[in-house]
Design an enzyme around this catalytic site. Structure first.
Site, mmCIF file in Angstrom:
data_model
loop_
_atom_site.group_PDB
_atom_site.id
_atom_site.type_symbol
_atom_site.label_atom_id
_atom_site.label_comp_id
_atom_site.label_asym_id
_atom_site.label_seq_id
_atom_site.Cartn_x
_atom_site.Cartn_y
_atom_site.Cartn_z
ATOM 1 N N GLU A 28 -2.643 6.832 9.563
ATOM 2 C CA GLU A 28 -1.306 6.301 9.820
ATOM 3 C C GLU A 28 -0.314 6.749 8.748
ATOM 4 O O GLU A 28 0.844 7.029 9.044
ATOM 5 C CB GLU A 28 -1.366 4.771 9.917
ATOM 6 C CG GLU A 28 -2.035 4.339 11.213
ATOM 7 C CD GLU A 28 -2.447 2.879 11.228
ATOM 8 O OE1 GLU A 28 -3.492 2.554 10.635
ATOM 9 O OE2 GLU A 28 -1.740 2.061 11.815
ATOM 10 N N GLY A 48 -11.681 1.809 11.678
ATOM 11 C CA GLY A 48 -12.929 1.462 10.984
ATOM 12 C C GLY A 48 -14.155 1.335 11.880
ATOM 13 O O GLY A 48 -15.190 1.955 11.615
ATOM 14 N N VAL A 49 -14.052 0.553 12.934
ATOM 15 C CA VAL A 49 -15.189 0.357 13.836
ATOM 16 C C VAL A 49 -15.373 1.585 14.729
ATOM 17 O O VAL A 49 -16.482 2.122 14.862
ATOM 18 C CB VAL A 49 -15.000 -0.915 14.691
ATOM 19 C CG1 VAL A 49 -16.113 -1.047 15.717
ATOM 20 C CG2 VAL A 49 -14.911 -2.155 13.806
ATOM 21 N N GLY A 50 -14.286 2.039 15.326
ATOM 22 C CA GLY A 50 -14.361 3.156 16.266
ATOM 23 C C GLY A 50 -14.896 4.434 15.639
ATOM 24 O O GLY A 50 -15.650 5.189 16.252
ATOM 25 N N GLU A 51 -14.520 4.667 14.377
ATOM 26 C CA GLU A 51 -14.959 5.899 13.698
ATOM 27 C C GLU A 51 -16.384 5.812 13.180
ATOM 28 O O GLU A 51 -17.078 6.820 13.069
ATOM 29 C CB GLU A 51 -14.022 6.186 12.502
ATOM 30 C CG GLU A 51 -12.625 6.590 12.922
ATOM 31 C CD GLU A 51 -11.634 6.538 11.767
ATOM 32 O OE1 GLU A 51 -12.037 6.744 10.607
ATOM 33 O OE2 GLU A 51 -10.442 6.288 12.033
ATOM 34 N N GLY A 66 -7.911 -5.304 13.265
ATOM 35 C CA GLY A 66 -7.117 -5.470 14.471
ATOM 36 C C GLY A 66 -7.567 -4.393 15.446
ATOM 37 O O GLY A 66 -8.046 -3.348 15.019
ATOM 38 N N ARG A 74 -20.472 -4.052 10.528
ATOM 39 C CA ARG A 74 -21.742 -3.664 9.884
ATOM 40 C C ARG A 74 -22.671 -4.861 9.785
ATOM 41 O O ARG A 74 -23.858 -4.782 10.085
ATOM 42 C CB ARG A 74 -21.493 -3.117 8.474
ATOM 43 C CG ARG A 74 -20.920 -1.737 8.436
ATOM 44 C CD ARG A 74 -20.343 -1.421 7.100
ATOM 45 N NE ARG A 74 -19.077 -2.136 6.920
ATOM 46 C CZ ARG A 74 -18.098 -1.757 6.092
ATOM 47 N NH1 ARG A 74 -18.245 -0.693 5.350
ATOM 48 N NH2 ARG A 74 -16.981 -2.427 6.007
ATOM 49 N N ARG A 126 6.541 1.790 6.705
ATOM 50 C CA ARG A 126 5.942 1.267 7.926
ATOM 51 C C ARG A 126 6.671 -0.032 8.271
ATOM 52 O O ARG A 126 6.774 -0.933 7.437
ATOM 53 C CB ARG A 126 4.468 0.964 7.696
ATOM 54 C CG ARG A 126 3.859 0.324 8.902
ATOM 55 C CD ARG A 126 2.467 -0.183 8.628
ATOM 56 N NE ARG A 126 1.914 -0.719 9.849
ATOM 57 C CZ ARG A 126 1.089 -1.748 9.877
ATOM 58 N NH1 ARG A 126 0.698 -2.333 8.779
ATOM 59 N NH2 ARG A 126 0.631 -2.204 11.038
ATOM 60 N N ARG A 154 -8.987 -12.293 15.579
ATOM 61 C CA ARG A 154 -8.064 -12.697 16.650
ATOM 62 C C ARG A 154 -8.798 -12.746 17.982
ATOM 63 O O ARG A 154 -9.639 -11.897 18.265
ATOM 64 C CB ARG A 154 -6.899 -11.711 16.777
ATOM 65 C CG ARG A 154 -5.990 -11.705 15.576
ATOM 66 C CD ARG A 154 -4.873 -10.675 15.724
ATOM 67 N NE ARG A 154 -4.563 -10.085 14.439
ATOM 68 C CZ ARG A 154 -4.164 -8.833 14.261
ATOM 69 N NH1 ARG A 154 -4.030 -8.017 15.287
ATOM 70 N NH2 ARG A 154 -3.930 -8.389 13.054
ATOM 71 N N GLY A 176 -10.220 -1.457 14.655
ATOM 72 C CA GLY A 176 -10.344 -1.788 13.230
ATOM 73 C C GLY A 176 -10.541 -3.282 13.138
ATOM 74 O O GLY A 176 -11.185 -3.875 14.012
ATOM 75 N N LYS A 236 0.879 -1.180 0.000
ATOM 76 C CA LYS A 236 0.000 0.000 0.000
ATOM 77 C C LYS A 236 0.908 1.218 0.000
ATOM 78 O O LYS A 236 1.951 1.203 0.664
ATOM 79 C CB LYS A 236 -0.878 0.015 1.248
ATOM 80 C CG LYS A 236 -1.919 -1.082 1.265
ATOM 81 C CD LYS A 236 -2.837 -0.915 2.471
ATOM 82 C CE LYS A 236 -3.546 -2.223 2.762
ATOM 83 N NZ LYS A 236 -3.753 -2.450 4.185
HETATM 84 P P1 ADP Z 1 -7.742 -2.569 9.389
HETATM 85 O O1 ADP Z 1 -6.921 -1.380 8.960
HETATM 86 O O2 ADP Z 1 -7.409 -3.113 10.741
HETATM 87 O O3 ADP Z 1 -7.938 -3.637 8.361
HETATM 88 P P2 ADP Z 1 -9.979 -0.692 9.495
HETATM 89 O O4 ADP Z 1 -9.537 0.278 10.517
HETATM 90 O O5 ADP Z 1 -10.057 -0.252 8.084
HETATM 91 O O6 ADP Z 1 -9.206 -2.054 9.627
HETATM 92 O O7 ADP Z 1 -11.418 -1.240 9.931
HETATM 93 C C1 ADP Z 1 -12.062 -2.203 9.188
HETATM 94 C C2 ADP Z 1 -13.344 -2.608 9.905
HETATM 95 O O8 ADP Z 1 -14.121 -1.438 10.172
HETATM 96 C C3 ADP Z 1 -14.267 -3.489 9.087
HETATM 97 O O9 ADP Z 1 -13.937 -4.849 9.254
HETATM 98 C C4 ADP Z 1 -15.610 -3.180 9.697
HETATM 99 O O10 ADP Z 1 -15.854 -4.091 10.751
HETATM 100 C C5 ADP Z 1 -15.474 -1.818 10.298
HETATM 101 N N1 ADP Z 1 -16.319 -0.807 9.645
HETATM 102 C C6 ADP Z 1 -16.039 -0.074 8.547
HETATM 103 N N2 ADP Z 1 -17.081 0.741 8.255
HETATM 104 C C7 ADP Z 1 -18.034 0.518 9.185
HETATM 105 C C8 ADP Z 1 -19.331 1.048 9.441
HETATM 106 N N3 ADP Z 1 -19.875 1.977 8.669
HETATM 107 N N4 ADP Z 1 -19.994 0.574 10.508
HETATM 108 C C9 ADP Z 1 -19.459 -0.370 11.294
HETATM 109 N N5 ADP Z 1 -18.245 -0.894 11.123
HETATM 110 C C10 ADP Z 1 -17.537 -0.466 10.080
#
Ligand code: ADP
Length: 401
Positions: free
Chosen positions: A387, A333-336, A215, A287, A94, A244, A213, A19
């Site tokens: 990041e 992803g999840v937190g945001e 992870g 989701r 990274r 995990r 995310g 990436k």
């Molecule tokens: P990583 O970089 O660890 O692969 P991300 O930070 O991109 O992960 O997060 C990916 C995860 O975020 C997805 O597997 C999903 O569970 C979650 N996600 C992304 N968008 C949403 C959303 N709109 N609502 C809920 N969860 C989401």
């Protein structure tokens, strides 16, 4: 370095993917983002997206990382900043594991590369791919500063009592077994951005940062320095993640060996790839899990419950570690994106001053924001992580000095 060299190429090399992002550090503009995946297969794919334009996509065999980087360089050259461009100030890599040796971004020379290689036994899944990326990029531009930015670096400030496992000290030291922590670049970036959001100096703030995310990790940050984090020797420890397990009784491993007859590689795969949300309910995308919960699916409800319970335990633990908390911050992803996760994680914690405003929590935005009510004792914030920007910033700070 010429004075106009303000661009940084950030590379995140995985075992079969690279990436990348090209950023201009004069103003933090993102000039291009891209990805090469399935390196070594016949269906390798390169997706390159210059800022403000549509993606350019190619599917063709890309045999190895060298070919991948050359293909990336060719795409960048089409937009005007080739890998040989005088605009390029540095390449930031990274690197997942920096062990105890690397507490800061480091300009890569042969000795640094050798040290990163020495860490392969503690990061067998990640460091080899990062090393391949570094070697390839150095071969392409031997004269250009290349900087390693370590996922573990932010956590090297952890005190010994947080970093050590309670196992025999000689054995631990002989094999470099200790808690290193990961996602450090994200925790560092988000901590700083949270201070900006709150309009206060980082030195004054005690934060609990939740990087959720695929992870997931939590960290306790006091005055801008990490004092504890949930991942350990590897990224397997801590929170429930996409695939995990996070924390388990280590005796589960002995039990799987002795009673279930599994070997080490099978157990490794079980705990890293077939556990967490995926193992609990067959889905690792939050989701999808929320959709199933809303439909009354019992396994999804239990998986969500376990995820939230573990999260609460870490919030409580880090509250106690810090003694006083100024903000709990959700990112990744999840937190945001997952308002129900934030709501459930904070539910019942009003005794700790943690409250979420339902309306603010429901707002979707890519900006840092508060989701706690005005005048709340402790701020609850959503701060999108970046990041690549942090790697570029740290890289540029080092070479522009
Ligand atoms: P990583 O970089 O660890 O692969 P991300 O930070 O991109 O992960 O997060 C990916 C995860 O975020 C997805 O597997 C999903 O569970 C979650 N996600 C992304 N968008 C949403 C959303 N709109 N609502 C809920 N969860 C989401």
């Amino acid at each position: 370095m010429t004075s106009q060299a303000t661009r940084v190429l950030v590379l995140n090399s995985g075992s079969s993917s690279v990436k990348y992002q090209l950023l201009d550090m004069r103003d933090g503009t993102r000039l291009a983002v891209g990805l090469v995946e399935r390196i070594g297969e016949n269906t390798s794919r390169l997706v390159h997206t210059p800022a403000g334009e549509g993606a350019r996509e190619r599917t063709e065999r890309i045999a190895d990382h060298e070919q991948a980087l050359k293909a990336v360089a060719a795409e960048l050259a089409l937009d005007g900043t080739g890998i040989d461009s005088p605009d390029l100030a540095a390449i930031g890599h990274r690197v997942v594991h920096g062990g105890a040796a690397f507490s800061a971004p480091t300009v890569i020379d042969d000795a640094v590369l050798a040290e990163i290689e020495r860490l392969v036994p503690v990061a067998p899944l990640h460091n080899p791919a990062n090393i391949t990326g570094i070697r390839t990029a150095r071969a392409l531009r031997p004269d250009l500063p290349q900087v390693a930015v370590f996922d573990t670096a932010f956590h090297t400030t952890m005190p010994e009592h947080a970093a050590r496992y309670a196992i025999d000290v000689e054995t631990a030291d002989a094999h470099r077994i200790r808690r290193y922590g990961f996602h450090g670049t994200s925790h560092a970036y988000v901590s700083r951005r949270t201070a900006e959001l709150l309009g206060r100096p980082p030195e004054e703030l005690n934060l609990i940062v939740l990087h959720l995310g695929n992870g997931a990790s939590a960290s306790a940050v006091a005055g801008g320095r990490c004092v504890d984090t949930s991942m350990g020797l590897t990224p397997l420890e801590g929170l429930v993640m996409g695939t995990r397990s996070g924390d388990i009784d280590p005796a589960v491993v002995f039990h799987l060996e002795r009673v279930a007859g599994m070997d080490t590689d099978e157990i490794d795969e079980l705990l890293n790839k077939k556990s967490g949300l995926m193992g609990l309910c067959g889905d690792n995308d939050m989701r999808e899990i929320r959709r199933r919960v809303d439909e009354g699916d019992e396994r999804a409800r239990l998986a969500f419950g376990i995820y939230i319970h573990r999260l609460k335990k870490y919030i409580g633990a880090y509250y106690a570690v810090l003694g006083r908390v100024d903000a709990v911050v959700f990112t990744a992803g999840v937190g945001e994106n997952a308002a129900p996760v934030r709501e459930a994680a904070m539910a019942g914690l009003d005794g700790l001053g943690l409250v979420v405003d339902a309306e603010l929590n429901a707002v979707r935005s890519g900006e840092p924001r508060l989701v706690s009510p005005e005048h709340a004792r402790v701020a609850v914030a959503v701060v999108p992580t970046d990041e690549e920007m942090e790697i570029a910033r740290q890289t540029f700070a080092l070479v522009d000095a």
